[in-house]
Design a protein around this motif. Structure first.
Motif, PDB file in Angstrom:
ATOM      1  N   VAL A  92       0.870  -1.175   0.000  1.00 24.24           N
ATOM      2  CA  VAL A  92       0.000   0.000   0.000  1.00 24.24           C
ATOM      3  C   VAL A  92       0.909   1.229   0.000  1.00 24.24           C
ATOM      4  N   THR A 136      -8.833  -1.074  -3.312  1.00 26.14           N
ATOM      5  CA  THR A 136      -7.848  -1.154  -2.221  1.00 26.14           C
ATOM      6  C   THR A 136      -8.307  -2.186  -1.203  1.00 26.14           C
ATOM      7  N   ALA A 165       2.074  -2.079   4.579  1.00 32.54           N
ATOM      8  CA  ALA A 165       1.298  -0.836   4.602  1.00 32.54           C
ATOM      9  C   ALA A 165       2.237   0.353   4.726  1.00 32.54           C
TER      10      ALA A 165
END
Ligand SMILES: NC(=O)C1=CN([C@@H]2O[C@H](COP(=O)(O)OP(=O)(O)OC[C@H]3O[C@@H](n4cnc5c(N)ncnc54)[C@H](OP(=O)(O)O)[C@@H]3O)[C@@H](O)[C@H]2O)C=CC1
Ligand SMILES: Nc1nc(=O)c2c([nH]1)NC[C@@H]1CN(c3ccc(C(=O)N[C@@H](CCC(=O)O)C(=O)O)cc3)C=[N+]21
Length: 206
Positions: free
Chosen positions: A76, A109, A121
């Motif tokens: 991410v 997402t 992340a």
């Protein structure tokens, strides 16, 4: 001097690319020289140094016994410091890698994270990843280091990750806390790179 790290981001009036390109390849302990990043991106090439935070993420996975080969991994964020090199490292380690970023739709997402065996992340968004998005048993590496207001603290703030730790820790197989997770391992990898670089320089000069 054996290693050089330029703390990023630089002020706007300084050209980051020019500065990073000037660093001697043999002293590039952060692995941010374009040639080191380029080698990281190419099959069969070995960069002299791997970027510290992505290297820390993979070190945490391997020390926890999490295998990467053939697994679905999502990163991410796609920054030069974390997201992009982390995805390249996962790819080198034979994961099937998806990268989501600020232009990915919220529903993509969420659904991509829901299918991931490994989540890295690094969006810089406090607690954006909810526990319900985590696949049961997944390995969750939380790079995010976000300060949020906390009047109960003397400092007035506290650090939280990009993952809602309280929720996600009930579902994940492995999860790193913030603080006390990727951050200290990043510092360790910087020291490791520096030591290895110094040894390599001594060997080459003898
Ligand atoms: N513990 C450690 O060792 C380190 C921690 N950090 C922390 O990690 C976080 C990320 O750092 P860094 O990569 O430098 O940050 P950047 O701000 O440079 O990059 C953030 C990335 O996340 C993406 N992004 C932003 N919002 C969302 C969203 N809602 N959904 C999906 N992706 C999103 C951005 O997309 P786009 O590209 O489209 O803008 C961008 O690629 C920060 O909290 C930072 O403090 C950073 C370095 C080391
Ligand atoms: N060229 C460059 N390389 C980097 O690797 C780099 C950089 N620039 N710019 C800034 C980001 C950020 N970063 C962190 C490293 C350690 C912690 C860390 O150890 N954090 C502690 C908490 C520290 C505290 O309490 O303030 C923890 O997570 O436990 C955090 C953030 C490296 N970065």
């Amino acid at each position: 001097m054996v290693g050089i790290l330029v703390q990023l981001p630089l002020p706007k009036h300084i050209n980051e690319e020019k500065v990073l390109t000037e660093i001697s390849l043999a002293k590039d302990v952060d692995g941010f020289h374009p040639l080191n990043i380029g080698k990281l991106a190419m099959k069969g090439r070995d960069p002299l140094f791997l970027p510290c935070t992505p290297k820390a993420c993979l070190e945490l996975l391997s020390r926890s016994g999490v295998s990467i080969k053939g697994k679905r991994a999502v990163v991410v964020g796609r920054s030069n410091i974390v997201g992009l090199p982390a995805s390249l490292l996962l790819l080198k380690a034979d994961a099937t890698v998806t990268i989501v970023h600020s232009q990915t739709s919220q529903s993509d997402t969420e659904s991509i994270i829901r299918e991931a065996d490994i989540v890295i992340a690094a969006a810089g968004q406090a607690k954006m990843i909810k526990g319900s998005w985590i696949k049961p048993g997944a390995a969750v590496i939380d790079v995010g280091t976000n300060s949020v207001d906390d009047p109960t603290r003397k400092s007035g703030y506290r650090l939280v990750g990009d993952v809602d730790f309280e929720e996600a820790s009930k579902v994940a197989g492995w999860i790193t806390p913030v603080p006390g997770g990727v951050g200290p391992m990043t510092v360790t990898m910087l020291l490791k790179n520096t030591l290895e670089g110094a040894k390599r320089n001594i060997e080459q000069n003898n």
